[in-house]
Design a protein around this motif. Structure first.
Motif, short mmCIF file in Angstrom:
data_model
loop_
_atom_site.label_atom_id
_atom_site.label_comp_id
_atom_site.label_asym_id
_atom_site.label_seq_id
_atom_site.Cartn_x
_atom_site.Cartn_y
_atom_site.Cartn_z
N ARG A 23 33.07 27.95 39.78
CA ARG A 23 31.69 27.55 40.19
C ARG A 23 31.53 26.61 38.82
NH1 ARG A 23 27.55 32.27 41.20
NH2 ARG A 23 26.25 30.67 40.45
N ARG A 39 35.45 24.05 44.27
CA ARG A 39 34.26 24.10 43.47
C ARG A 39 33.03 24.43 44.37
NH1 ARG A 39 29.91 24.61 41.04
NH2 ARG A 39 29.04 23.13 39.44
N ALA A 40 32.70 25.72 44.18
CA ALA A 40 31.52 26.29 45.16
C ALA A 40 30.27 25.64 44.34
CB ALA A 40 31.36 27.66 44.78
#
Ligand code: MLT
Length: 324
Positions: free
Chosen positions: A48, A69-70
């Protein structure tokens, strides 16, 4: 194949990855050194905003094929180094949009109605209603800088309050909007005319320090600025100076030059509302970023399909073997 979970994602997201046969190395709560050592033999890394995938991590992660990439912002990834190494970088561009737009509106309303000051003074036993007269949003001018997905959702919500909306984005022009929605202008015009300015752009070399003291001097002295985008777009010491010297009226800051920001020049300043990077912190957004990044990562590692990559075009599972 192995995936390093370097920042927390939901259980559901983890299940999608393990159900596709991927081995998970969960280091979400570990030190950077532990994350670096776990990165040695992984095929994918999920992050993240907490973990930086810099050149050092990329050198250590010799077998790395994909970074997921959250979330949206990729300023914690060395994109050039990843691309040079042939590592696909994916994000989840849509699922945070509403949460970030709603948080922006929450901050605008808080600034306009002194909600933060009402709360803190009342908690101290002071009934301060006569000193905390606010303003309506109706007929006020809002300038939206950055008219991607989040900026547009902010625009829609501001229109529902009867605000006059203007905006700047180097990638849009007036033909993309109706005149009733928004007036597209140059950045200086938007900055000098607005009662509220809200930022919705990535942090990069063109946007870093975009709001320095010189630019604050172009704002109305009664105006406020809201940043739910990225720390570093606003120069923090220049903003503190602009507020202290009465150059502008107020600010709402969700993102900081250095995060986590457990100490800040803004703490204790009445003119500033601070929140700890809460733009995407809703149950809905957190669940959805986890599901989406897990789906994208497992599709890529098991079929070669690429979606929402920043550094290559999308490829379906049927095209992947042909292109390989
Ligand atoms: C994003 O970029 O998705 C949001 O700022 C939230 C986050 O950094 O995780």
């Amino acid at each position: 194949m192995k995936v390093l979970i370097a920042d927390p994602i939901s259980k559901h997201g983890l299940s999608i990855l393990s159900d596709s046969g991927l081995d998970l190395i969960i280091k979400a709560d570990s030190s950077l050194d532990e994350k670096l050592s776990a990165a040695k033999d992984v095929d994918g890394i999920i992050i993240r905003s907490g973990t930086k995938v810099d050149n050092k991590m990329l050198q250590i992660a010799k077998g790395l094929k994909v970074i997921g990439r959250a979330g949206v912002g990729i300023d914690n990834i060395d994109l050039v180094a990843a691309t040079r190494k042939g590592v696909v970088v994916m994000n989840t561009p849509d699922v945070n949009t509403i949460s970030a737009a709603e948080h922006t509106i929450a901050l605008i309303l808080t600034l306009a109605r002194n909600i933060h000051l009402g709360h803190s003074t009342l908690m101290d036993g002071q009934w301060n209603r006569h000193n905390l007269i606010g303003t309506e949003l109706r007929n006020k001018k809002i300038g939206i800088l950055g008219l991607g997905k989040i900026g547009k959702e902010v625009m829609t919500r501001c229109l529902s309050f009867g605000m006059e909306v203007s905006g700047f984005d180097p990638f849009v022009n007036q033909d993309m909007f109706s005149d009733k929605e928004i007036k597209i202008s140059g950045i200086d015009e938007v900055v000098s005319e607005s009662d509220f300015i809200t930022l919705h752009m990535p942090l990069n070399k063109n946007t870093e320090n975009l709001f320095n003291f010189e630019r604050f001097k172009k704002m109305k002295s009664t105006a406020s600025i809201i940043n739910v985008a990225r720390g570093g777009i606003i120069n923090e010491s220049d903003l503190a100076r602009a507020l202290n010297e009465g150059v502008i009226n107020g600010a709402a800051i969700d993102v900081f030059e250095v995060e986590p920001a457990t100490d800040s020049i803004f703490f204790g300043m009445e003119e500033v509302i601070c929140t700890p990077h809460l733009g995407a912190s809703t149950l809905e957004a957190q669940e959805n970023v986890a599901l989406q990044v897990a789906d994208q990562m497992s599709d890529f590692l098991t079929t070669g399909a690429v979606s929402n990559a920043i550094n290559m075009p999308s490829i379906s599972a049927s095209e992947a073997p042909v292109l390989k």
